[in-house]
Scaffold this motif. Structure first.
Motif, PDB file in Angstrom:
ATOM      1  N   VAL A 107      15.276 -17.534  11.643  1.00  0.00           N
ATOM      2  CA  VAL A 107      16.323 -16.618  11.342  1.00  0.00           C
ATOM      3  C   VAL A 107      16.213 -15.658  10.449  1.00  0.00           C
ATOM      4  O   VAL A 107      15.722 -15.951   9.120  1.00  0.00           O
ATOM      5  CB  VAL A 107      17.736 -17.253  11.399  1.00  0.00           C
ATOM      6  CG1 VAL A 107      18.807 -16.247  11.148  1.00  0.00           C
ATOM      7  CG2 VAL A 107      17.799 -18.311  12.302  1.00  0.00           C
ATOM      8  N   LYS A 108      16.141 -14.520  10.432  1.00  0.00           N
ATOM      9  CA  LYS A 108      15.906 -13.528   9.379  1.00  0.00           C
ATOM     10  C   LYS A 108      17.126 -13.338   8.501  1.00  0.00           C
ATOM     11  O   LYS A 108      18.154 -12.564   8.880  1.00  0.00           O
ATOM     12  CB  LYS A 108      15.476 -12.141   9.790  1.00  0.00           C
ATOM     13  CG  LYS A 108      14.042 -11.961  10.843  1.00  0.00           C
ATOM     14  CD  LYS A 108      13.781 -10.580  11.081  1.00  0.00           C
ATOM     15  CE  LYS A 108      12.458 -10.459  12.181  1.00  0.00           C
ATOM     16  NZ  LYS A 108      12.090  -9.017  12.325  1.00  0.00           N
ATOM     17  N   LEU A 109      16.852 -13.915   7.331  1.00  0.00           N
ATOM     18  CA  LEU A 109      18.022 -14.067   6.290  1.00  0.00           C
ATOM     19  C   LEU A 109      17.773 -13.175   5.071  1.00  0.00           C
ATOM     20  O   LEU A 109      16.560 -12.597   4.898  1.00  0.00           O
ATOM     21  CB  LEU A 109      17.870 -15.448   5.744  1.00  0.00           C
ATOM     22  CG  LEU A 109      18.434 -16.569   6.804  1.00  0.00           C
ATOM     23  CD1 LEU A 109      18.348 -17.902   6.153  1.00  0.00           C
ATOM     24  CD2 LEU A 109      19.696 -16.432   7.672  1.00  0.00           C
ATOM     25  N   ARG A 110      18.731 -12.880   4.262  1.00  0.00           N
ATOM     26  CA  ARG A 110      18.247 -12.054   3.191  1.00  0.00           C
ATOM     27  C   ARG A 110      17.332 -12.611   2.203  1.00  0.00           C
ATOM     28  O   ARG A 110      16.461 -12.116   1.474  1.00  0.00           O
ATOM     29  CB  ARG A 110      19.871 -11.948   2.270  1.00  0.00           C
ATOM     30  CG  ARG A 110      19.676 -11.080   0.939  1.00  0.00           C
ATOM     31  CD  ARG A 110      21.024 -11.066   0.331  1.00  0.00           C
ATOM     32  NE  ARG A 110      20.847 -10.511  -0.747  1.00  0.00           N
ATOM     33  CZ  ARG A 110      21.811 -10.151  -1.742  1.00  0.00           C
ATOM     34  NH1 ARG A 110      23.190 -10.612  -1.320  1.00  0.00           N
ATOM     35  NH2 ARG A 110      21.576  -9.814  -3.023  1.00  0.00           N
ATOM     36  N   ILE A 111      17.472 -14.045   2.218  1.00  0.00           N
ATOM     37  CA  ILE A 111      16.139 -14.893   1.194  1.00  0.00           C
ATOM     38  C   ILE A 111      15.043 -14.750   1.871  1.00  0.00           C
ATOM     39  O   ILE A 111      14.089 -14.830   0.969  1.00  0.00           O
ATOM     40  CB  ILE A 111      17.069 -16.211   0.843  1.00  0.00           C
ATOM     41  CG1 ILE A 111      16.117 -16.809  -0.379  1.00  0.00           C
ATOM     42  CG2 ILE A 111      17.053 -17.208   2.075  1.00  0.00           C
ATOM     43  CD1 ILE A 111      15.923 -16.114  -1.412  1.00  0.00           C
ATOM     44  N   SER A 112      14.896 -14.697   3.139  1.00  0.00           N
ATOM     45  CA  SER A 112      13.621 -14.690   3.879  1.00  0.00           C
ATOM     46  C   SER A 112      12.898 -13.237   3.563  1.00  0.00           C
ATOM     47  O   SER A 112      11.743 -13.315   3.432  1.00  0.00           O
ATOM     48  CB  SER A 112      13.818 -15.093   5.207  1.00  0.00           C
ATOM     49  OG  SER A 112      14.561 -14.356   6.110  1.00  0.00           O
ATOM     50  N   ASN A 113      13.748 -12.347   3.737  1.00  0.00           N
ATOM     51  CA  ASN A 113      13.308 -10.968   3.487  1.00  0.00           C
ATOM     52  C   ASN A 113      12.828 -10.929   2.050  1.00  0.00           C
ATOM     53  O   ASN A 113      11.941 -10.347   1.839  1.00  0.00           O
ATOM     54  CB  ASN A 113      14.463  -9.960   3.791  1.00  0.00           C
ATOM     55  CG  ASN A 113      14.022  -8.636   3.836  1.00  0.00           C
ATOM     56  OD1 ASN A 113      13.100  -8.380   4.354  1.00  0.00           O
ATOM     57  ND2 ASN A 113      14.603  -7.773   3.018  1.00  0.00           N
ATOM     58  N   GLU A 114      13.832 -11.326   1.262  1.00  0.00           N
ATOM     59  CA  GLU A 114      13.055 -11.364  -0.333  1.00  0.00           C
ATOM     60  C   GLU A 114      11.826 -12.118  -0.591  1.00  0.00           C
ATOM     61  O   GLU A 114      10.863 -11.727  -1.314  1.00  0.00           O
ATOM     62  CB  GLU A 114      14.157 -11.846  -1.305  1.00  0.00           C
ATOM     63  CG  GLU A 114      15.329 -11.098  -1.395  1.00  0.00           C
ATOM     64  CD  GLU A 114      16.614 -11.861  -2.279  1.00  0.00           C
ATOM     65  OE1 GLU A 114      16.363 -12.697  -2.554  1.00  0.00           O
ATOM     66  OE2 GLU A 114      17.512 -10.943  -2.178  1.00  0.00           O
ATOM     67  N   ILE A 115      11.709 -13.425   0.260  1.00  0.00           N
ATOM     68  CA  ILE A 115      10.339 -14.073   0.080  1.00  0.00           C
ATOM     69  C   ILE A 115       9.433 -13.502   0.785  1.00  0.00           C
ATOM     70  O   ILE A 115       8.157 -13.290   0.082  1.00  0.00           O
ATOM     71  CB  ILE A 115      10.648 -15.513   0.701  1.00  0.00           C
ATOM     72  CG1 ILE A 115      11.692 -16.290   0.042  1.00  0.00           C
ATOM     73  CG2 ILE A 115       9.411 -16.206   0.870  1.00  0.00           C
ATOM     74  CD1 ILE A 115      11.923 -17.621   0.651  1.00  0.00           C
ATOM     75  N   MET A 130       5.395 -15.999  -8.159  1.00  0.00           N
ATOM     76  CA  MET A 130       6.178 -17.240  -8.161  1.00  0.00           C
ATOM     77  C   MET A 130       7.409 -17.461  -7.303  1.00  0.00           C
ATOM     78  O   MET A 130       7.998 -16.365  -7.601  1.00  0.00           O
ATOM     79  CB  MET A 130       6.385 -18.005  -9.505  1.00  0.00           C
ATOM     80  CG  MET A 130       5.068 -18.470 -10.101  1.00  0.00           C
ATOM     81  SD  MET A 130       5.548 -19.147 -11.781  1.00  0.00           S
ATOM     82  CE  MET A 130       3.896 -19.781 -12.365  1.00  0.00           C
ATOM     83  N   ILE A 131       7.621 -18.132  -6.452  1.00  0.00           N
ATOM     84  CA  ILE A 131       8.916 -18.126  -5.697  1.00  0.00           C
ATOM     85  C   ILE A 131       9.448 -19.463  -6.192  1.00  0.00           C
ATOM     86  O   ILE A 131       9.034 -20.490  -5.215  1.00  0.00           O
ATOM     87  CB  ILE A 131       8.525 -17.910  -4.240  1.00  0.00           C
ATOM     88  CG1 ILE A 131       7.727 -16.724  -3.808  1.00  0.00           C
ATOM     89  CG2 ILE A 131       9.901 -18.339  -3.449  1.00  0.00           C
ATOM     90  CD1 ILE A 131       7.408 -16.212  -2.456  1.00  0.00           C
ATOM     91  N   THR A 132      10.581 -19.609  -6.661  1.00  0.00           N
ATOM     92  CA  THR A 132      11.179 -20.822  -6.797  1.00  0.00           C
ATOM     93  C   THR A 132      12.795 -20.628  -6.272  1.00  0.00           C
ATOM     94  O   THR A 132      13.717 -19.906  -6.947  1.00  0.00           O
ATOM     95  CB  THR A 132      11.222 -20.931  -8.293  1.00  0.00           C
ATOM     96  OG1 THR A 132      12.140 -19.924  -9.009  1.00  0.00           O
ATOM     97  CG2 THR A 132       9.959 -21.196  -8.898  1.00  0.00           C
ATOM     98  N   VAL A 133      12.833 -21.211  -5.331  1.00  0.00           N
ATOM     99  CA  VAL A 133      14.104 -21.060  -4.259  1.00  0.00           C
ATOM    100  C   VAL A 133      14.651 -22.683  -3.931  1.00  0.00           C
ATOM    101  O   VAL A 133      13.869 -23.354  -3.887  1.00  0.00           O
ATOM    102  CB  VAL A 133      13.999 -20.339  -3.117  1.00  0.00           C
ATOM    103  CG1 VAL A 133      15.293 -20.345  -2.178  1.00  0.00           C
ATOM    104  CG2 VAL A 133      13.575 -19.142  -3.457  1.00  0.00           C
TER     105      VAL A 133
END
Length: 339
Positions: A107-115, A130-133
């Motif tokens: 699912v294309k989400l806002r957070i997935s787009n940012e990642i 660095m990606i800390t989610v």
């Protein structure tokens, strides 16, 4: 004697008559053997399984299964019959269960787009990011999707058992399809592979909070020398080291090399709504309950696991999921107090 079934059109599952010595030795179990063998063949044919596959699934050596099936097994037939009967029962029981619900496709989400944008930055600029989610927000799913849609992306996951420099190098070598058995040559072999790619490569190290400091420093070396992007993906611990530890030259070098840090500790409300919609839930009360579940620790992962269990409940009664199913599933999971 049971009637022999002709399965000649299914090569490999013909049921030959056993030899005389086999029948004489196992006279008390022969009828049971014939019935079980017939059931095994019927299951295998219906699922297009080979003898090797059935042997693997039934946890029996392939040679032993072949001897049992062809009627020339010299050991205790009763034990083999029992094992295959239990396997048949397990297969039939699994077939009788409702289909296990599957999670929605990516699912294309806002957070997935940012990642994805952060990963792309690292890959295009040969930078360290660095990606800390927070857990349950689709970090790993997004990384896998990015890898599947972009060339020269390599994704290694670190565990507490592979947190050392050598352990990490072994994981990277496997991902890069490098076969080097000399530990002293692993770094050079990985570097040579990256060098042959010629730029535009990206090493994504998942669960990076497990890495020891020297392993993170080794990744900086790959970035500096071979101009490859590095993405450290994990929880807040991996970045908090640089905030808490101010002493030491290596930390200063690492801090300087971090080109971008994506940090998100809570899920976006729009992502929760989009994920619930991907599950096909439209009922207002059910959506509201799932939204509350998604705001707990584990976020979208909590919604996913709860919906799978709720869907199993509904499938058992051949109807759509309702709010009570979700309530029962959440209660049945009993994870409210888990930190």
């Amino acid at each position: 004697m049971n009637k022999h079934i002709d399965t000649s059109r299914f090569t490999g599952w013909e049921q030959p008559e056993p030899d005389v010595a086999f029948v004489a030795k196992h006279s008390d179990e022969i009828d049971d053997w014939r019935l079980i063998r017939e059931q095994v063949a019927e299951i295998a044919i219906s699922k297009s399984w080979t003898k090797a596959e059935v042997a693997r699934r039934s946890d029996m050596k392939e040679s032993t299964f072949s001897q049992w099936f062809s009627g020339n097994y010299s050991g205790r037939l009763e034990n083999m019959n029992r094992q295959m009967r239990q396997w048949i029962e397990a297969v039939l029981e699994a077939a009788a269960m409702p289909a296990i619900p599957k999670s929605p496709a990516f699912v294309k989400l806002r957070i997935s787009n940012e990642i994805a944008q952060t990963l792309q930055w690292a890959q295009m600029t040969a930078d360290l990011v660095m990606i800390t989610v927070c857990a349950g927000n689709g970090k790993t799913a997004t990384v896998r999707h990015y890898k599947a849609t972009h060339p020269h992306v390599f994704h290694a996951t670190i565990s507490p058992h592979t947190k050392t420099v050598h352990g990490m190098l072994v994981e990277l070598a496997a991902e890069l399809e490098i076969h080097e058995h000399n530990p002293a040559k692993l770094t050079r072999a990985i570097g040579g592979r990256l060098q042959r790619i010629g730029g535009g490569s990206l090493l994504v190290v998942d669960e990076a909070q497990n890495l020891v400091d020297d392993a993170i420093n080794q990744l900086r070396h790959f970035s500096d020398i071979y101009q490859c992007g590095i993405a450290l993906v994990g929880n807040e611990e991996v970045y908090s080291r640089f905030l808490k530890q101010s002493n030491g030259r290596s930390y200063a070098q690492l801090k300087r090399r971090v080109g971008k840090h994506l940090k998100r500790q809570k899920p976006y409300m729009e992502d929760i709504a989009a994920f619930i919609d991907a599950w096909g839930v439209t009922d207002h009360d059910t959506v509201r309950l799932l939204t509350g579940i998604g705001m707990k620790g584990g976020a979208l992962g909590q919604i996913d696991k709860t919906m799978k269990l709720a869907s199993m409940i509904a499938l058992g009664e051949d109807r759509p999921v309702n709010v009570k199913d979700v309530q029962d599933a959440w209660k049945n999971r009993d994870v409210e107090d888990l930190g």
